[in-house]
Design an enzyme around this catalytic site. Structure first.
Site, short mmCIF file in Angstrom:
data_model
loop_
_atom_site.label_atom_id
_atom_site.label_comp_id
_atom_site.label_asym_id
_atom_site.label_seq_id
_atom_site.Cartn_x
_atom_site.Cartn_y
_atom_site.Cartn_z
N CYS A 164 -0.50 4.11 2.55
CA CYS A 164 -0.50 3.92 4.00
C CYS A 164 -0.23 2.47 4.33
CB CYS A 164 -1.79 4.44 4.62
SG CYS A 164 -3.30 3.98 3.72
N CYS A 200 0.90 -1.15 0.00
CA CYS A 200 0.00 0.00 0.00
C CYS A 200 0.94 1.20 0.00
CB CYS A 200 -0.92 0.03 1.22
SG CYS A 200 -1.84 1.59 1.28
#
Ligand code: FE
Length: 187
Positions: free
Chosen positions: A93, A90
């Site tokens: 985040c 990701c």
């Protein structure tokens, strides 16, 4: 930062024990979560019809085994083959499929992994001890709040006689993120 501040405050007031928190996190990181994903992988290795359903609609097929809920509402399963290797990140985040993998490991949330795996996936895999031939294409999947990925690893050789439960034992968390391969069973 807010979570850290809250944890510090609760610890200082003696309301929580930080080692107990670590134990719970460890449990979800390495035991409960990844064992669910491993069951999904072992079923896919054992049942071609299930595998087809899993690759067609990950969310639905994973729910067949009872794994669903927050952070796993929309799942896509990507299959490793002899010519393609998938890795999940990701970049924004730490989006991660909780129902199948539990909580993300610290390195998954770290800035170096998130930035480097998209620029130099082969180098990052090498740091994890995974060396792939140049002929293998590496695909990096960027998770987000809507869609989470699960890697279906290559089934190792020499496992034809293993039961589904025995196969699940071989499957590690990192192999379902794509930063490890599933090793053949020790003879
Ligand atoms: Fe995220």
């Amino acid at each position: 930062m807010r979570v850290k501040a809250l944890e510090t405050l609760l610890s200082e007031k003696g309301l929580v024990d930080s080692s107990a928190i670590d134990t719970v996190i460890e449990l979800y990181e390495t035991k409960i979560g990844p064992r669910n994903g491993a069951a999904v992988v072992a079923r896919a290795w054992s049942d071609p019809d299930y595998k087809a359903r899993l690759l067609e609609n990950g969310t639905k097929a994973i729910a067949e085994l009872g794994f669903e809920g927050v952070q796993g509402e929309d799942m896509m399963v990507v299959e490793n083959t002899d010519s393609v290797h998938n890795v999940v990140v990701c970049t924004l985040c730490s989006c991660y499929p909780w129902p199948t993998l539990g909580l993300p490991p610290v390195w998954y949330k770290s800035a170096p992994y998130r930035s480097k795996v998209v620029r130099d996936p082969r180098g990052v895999l090498s740091e994890f001890g995974v060396e792939l031939p140049d002929s293998v294409e590496i695909r990096v999947w960027d998770s987000n709040a809507e869609l989470r990925y699960l890697v279906l690893p290559n089934r190792p050789a020499g496992t034809d006689d293993l039961s589904e439960a025995e196969l699940a034992e071989l499957v590690t968390r990192d192999s379902m993120i794509g930063t490890a391969l599933v090793a053949a069973p020790a003879s």
